[in-house]
Design an enzyme around this catalytic site. Structure first.
Site, PDB file in Angstrom:
ATOM      1  CB  CYS A 295      -0.944   0.103   1.183  1.00 35.95           C
ATOM      2  SG  CYS A 295      -2.090  -1.261   1.322  1.00 35.95           S
TER       3      CYS A 295
ATOM      4  NE  ARG B 119       4.632   1.687  -0.187  1.00 37.10           N
ATOM      5  CZ  ARG B 119       5.652   1.432   0.615  1.00 37.10           C
ATOM      6  NH1 ARG B 119       6.883   1.642   0.198  1.00 37.10           N
ATOM      7  NH2 ARG B 119       5.464   0.990   1.832  1.00 37.10           N
TER       8      ARG B 119
ATOM      9  CD1 TRP C 132      -0.319  -6.228  -3.261  1.00 36.68           C
ATOM     10  CD2 TRP C 132      -0.545  -6.825  -1.118  1.00 36.68           C
ATOM     11  NE1 TRP C 132       0.006  -7.556  -3.149  1.00 36.68           N
ATOM     12  CE2 TRP C 132      -0.115  -7.955  -1.859  1.00 36.68           C
ATOM     13  CE3 TRP C 132      -0.753  -6.973   0.255  1.00 36.68           C
ATOM     14  CZ2 TRP C 132       0.106  -9.194  -1.268  1.00 36.68           C
ATOM     15  CZ3 TRP C 132      -0.535  -8.220   0.838  1.00 36.68           C
ATOM     16  CH2 TRP C 132      -0.108  -9.309   0.074  1.00 36.68           C
TER      17      TRP C 132
ATOM     18  CG  ASN D 296       1.663   0.727   4.211  1.00 37.04           C
ATOM     19  OD1 ASN D 296       1.369  -0.456   4.039  1.00 37.04           O
ATOM     20  ND2 ASN D 296       2.894   1.172   4.145  1.00 37.04           N
ATOM     21  N   GLY D 297      -0.495  -0.982   6.393  1.00 38.00           N
ATOM     22  CA  GLY D 297      -0.114  -1.846   7.506  1.00 38.00           C
ATOM     23  C   GLY D 297      -1.274  -2.760   7.863  1.00 38.00           C
TER      24      GLY D 297
ATOM     25  CD  GLU E 261      16.084 -13.508  -8.848  1.00 34.73           C
ATOM     26  OE1 GLU E 261      15.546 -14.014  -7.852  1.00 34.73           O
ATOM     27  OE2 GLU E 261      15.746 -12.394  -9.297  1.00 34.73           O
TER      28      GLU E 261
ATOM     29  CE  LYS F  85      12.836 -11.560 -10.792  1.00 34.95           C
ATOM     30  NZ  LYS F  85      13.500 -10.964  -9.648  1.00 34.95           N
TER      31      LYS F  85
ATOM     32  CD  GLU G 243       9.062 -11.597  -9.569  1.00 32.01           C
ATOM     33  OE1 GLU G 243       8.484 -11.065  -8.629  1.00 32.01           O
ATOM     34  OE2 GLU G 243      10.303 -11.560  -9.701  1.00 32.01           O
TER      35      GLU G 243
ATOM     36  CG  HIS H  79      17.760 -37.275  -6.211  1.00 32.54           C
ATOM     37  ND1 HIS H  79      18.102 -38.563  -5.900  1.00 32.54           N
ATOM     38  CD2 HIS H  79      18.935 -36.621  -6.415  1.00 32.54           C
ATOM     39  CE1 HIS H  79      19.414 -38.700  -5.897  1.00 32.54           C
ATOM     40  NE2 HIS H  79      19.944 -37.520  -6.207  1.00 32.54           N
TER      41      HIS H  79
ATOM     42  CE  LYS I 108      11.142  -2.943  -6.424  1.00 36.43           C
ATOM     43  NZ  LYS I 108      11.631  -4.146  -7.076  1.00 36.43           N
TER      44      LYS I 108
END
Ligand code: F6R
Length: 614
Positions: free
Chosen positions: A2, A27, A75, A101-102, A487, A491, A494, A510, A609
């Site tokens: 947010c 955000r 968000w 925000n929170g 990574e 990438k 996402e 395995h 983010k």
């Protein structure tokens, strides 16, 4: 997550708030809203599900007058993204309006109590409970708005950055924070508030970072005053921002992510500028200098991080163990904080975080602090919470990263970690002079090698096109390239929503080998080095099962070329810097595939983010 903004001054607030929200959209972007205090002391609230652009279209030609206002880009945590749950939220009588925000963790208990007292709620959010609580305290106790906010904040548990306006006090804007960031920009008779400095930078460079449990009272006539939630006066500490406005623009690129991929030669150079000099044969990180002895004597290094930053930690395990011979544990912050880990006073805990605000990483740090460990931070955002709670640390100097997927933040984290391991290895005498010099040379050559690699982007785009319709993908690597496989997979998933897994190449047999058929693209980091022969064997295993092989190889390689469907060459380099170089083509592959699939690469669905909730 947010983003929140606020403005009080002589200008029209609306365009400032909207522009600020666009800058903070990384955000969170599932809904947005603003509230404007009009001259007749009426608060005009506009809220809309979707992005900031949807909000502006929704507002259209409506009345957007007012020189005081607040805004929010969301968000979702409590309540699905829709027009009702979008912020700002208002008190029952409509006088108070608040953005947050929170997470208010005890919102449920508070809500039940408020319902008993006659409050009714429109949304499912924790935020609406907070604004009603402030209203209730104000009415019941007959205290001022600031005092009501202060009392309310003493009753809530959790994280908050809030900005409040009141129709009854039109010359004031009140903000407070705990565990979620809030910055106040100090203009000429005007003040800007935001979750980070990006909405503020074009108006003023003078900012005050509000600390936890502080309340800022901004009065149009009397300026800024700060008190703590225990009601003591605090003198504002004004700092100057170093950020440049151009860093926040796309600069001709189609997406921030692509711009940030291309910025890596510069970002890595900025990261080691003044800290590493191969010609003179030294590396020195000013931010940790005072702690170098303690780090060199550490029993153990514990690295805590989330997501991509955690992958940087995994590479650092190879760096520190190889060069400094100190045992390293790499932990997901979200797991570490809840598992009663054994932490000693001579452990060094390194938190890695682009944003410097990740809630789990922060909480893990607090826990390690309570047990007496030395805390170091490797952070990109200057002035962020992690940079302030750690004993020492090094900024990555990547510059603002706006694309939600981490790119230059990651490679500069690796750069700083490599320098740290070199510095500590040198101090401990666990690295030979020849190797030390060789690795300094390799580090300094990185920006030019990345430039060279980026010239191959058209070819990488062509290769990417072949796999844009894949439903799954496998990424393989060994040694310090294994985290790069993780990574690469992260990438891809996402931003393109293709399911992808990263594996140590030898682990494939395995289990994951069962997935391989002619439709499975397998991206393998098979550069020259100690593991090369073994990787060639792993590639054979994939080929025998008809998997499609896309290999990242050292330029001039011929063995893998014969086996692979496509090879992408990276410049010849020592294994030590290969994780940094091999990351770049994987970033580009994800980027191109996502664009070809029509995905929003800068704002992938469900992500944000800065993850300021646990
Ligand atoms: C992925 C990504 C995330 C972050 C993670 C930690 O591209 O960006 O996985 O790495 O959310 O964020 P920071 O580094 O800000 O602590």
């Amino acid at each position: 997550m947010c983003g929140i903004v606020g403005y009080i001054g002589n200008k029209k607030a609306y365009p400032i708030l909207i522009k600020g929200l666009s800058r903070l959209e990384y955000r969170g972007y599932d809904s947005a809203g603003i509230a404007l205090l009009q001259a007749n002391d009426i608060v005009n609230v506009f809220k809309k599900e979707g992005k900031v652009i949807d909000l502006t279209e929704f507002i259209g030609n409506a009345n957007t007058e007012g020189t005081v206002g607040i805004g929010h880009t969301r968000w979702a945590t409590h309540g699905e993204p829709n027009n009702v749950n979008a912020h700002p939220h208002t008190s029952g009588d409509g006088t108070l309006t608040l953005v947050h925000n929170g997470i208010i963790e005890n919102y449920d208990v508070l809500k039940k109590e408020l319902i008993k007292r006659g409050h009714t709620f429109k949304s499912e959010t924790d935020t609406e409970v907070l604004v009603h609580l402030i209203e209730e305290i104000k009415k019941n106790s007959g205290v001022s708005l600031v005092e009501a906010i202060r009392i309310a904040l003493n009753e809530v548990h959790g994280a908050y950055a809030i900005v409040v306006i009141s129709a009854e006090e039109p010359n004031k804007i009140i903000a407070a924070k705990k565990s979620s960031p809030l910055v106040i920009g100090m203009g000429e008779d005007e003040y800007y508030l935001a979750s980070d400095a990006t909405p503020i930078i074009e108006y003023t460079k003078n900012v005050v970072y509000l600390e936890d449990e502080q309340i800022a009272i901004i009065d149009r006539n009397n300026g800024l005053r700060i008190i703590s939630i225990s009601n003591t006066e605090v003198s504002p500490y004004v700092q100057e921002l170093e950020m440049q406005l151009e860093e926040l623009e796309k600069g001709g690129f189609e997406h921030f992510m692509l711009k940030e991929i291309y910025e890596q030669p510069r970002a890595i150079h900025d990261s080691f500028r003044g800290r590493l000099n191969a010609k003179e044969g030294w590396v020195s990180l000013g931010g940790i200098k005072a702690y170098e002895d303690k780090i060199a004597k550490a029993n153990r290094i514990i690295i805590i991080a989330c997501g991509t930053s955690w992958h940087a930690g995994l590479v650092a395990e190879y760096y520190f163990e190889d060069l400094a011979r100190i045992p390293v544990e790499v932990e997901y912050a979200s797991e570490f904080r809840y598992r009663n880990p054994i932490i000693h006073k001579d452990d060094v805990v390194i938190a890695i975080s682009q944003s410097g605000e990740t809630a789990d990483t922060l909480a893990a740090l607090e826990m390690a602090k309570a047990q007496g460990a030395i805390l170091l931070g490797i952070v990109n955002v200057v002035g962020s919470t992690i940079s302030r709670v750690t004993d020492a640390g090094s900024y990555t100097h990547a510059g603002p990263e706006i694309g939600v997927a981490s790119t230059k933040a990651f490679t500069t984290q690796l750069t700083v970690l490599a320098m740290m391991a070199l510095a500590i290895g040198k101090k401990r005498g666990t690295i030979t002079d020849e190797k030390f010099q060789l690795l300094l040379d390799e580090m300094e050559a990185l920006p030019a090698k990345i430039e060279q690699l980026l010239k191959n982007a058209d070819y990488i785009e062509t290769v990417s096109a072949k796999y844009k319709d894949a439903q799954n993908a496998l990424y393989l690597g060994r040694g310090s390239s294994f985290p790069i496989a993780l990574e690469g997979a992260l990438k891809l998933k996402e931003i393109s929503y293709i399911h992808a897994e990263g594996y140590p190449a030898a682990e494939m047999k395995h289990g994951p080998i069962a997935l391989i058929d002619e439709n499975m693209p397998v991206f393998v980091i098979a550069t020259h080095g100690d593991n090369y022969e073994k990787l060639v064997s792993n590639i054979q295993e994939v080929k025998a099962r008809k998997g499609k092989i896309i290999a990242i190889v050292t330029e001039g390689d011929t063995n893998v070329k014969e086996l692979a469907d496509y090879v992408i060459e990276i410049p010849d380099a020592h294994e030590f810097v290969v994780p940094i170089l091999a990351t770049i083509p994987l970033q580009l592959i994800s980027y191109y595939i996502a664009v070809m699939r029509g995905c929003n690469v800068d704002q992938p669905r469900n992500l944000a983010k800065s993850v300021t909730v646990e």
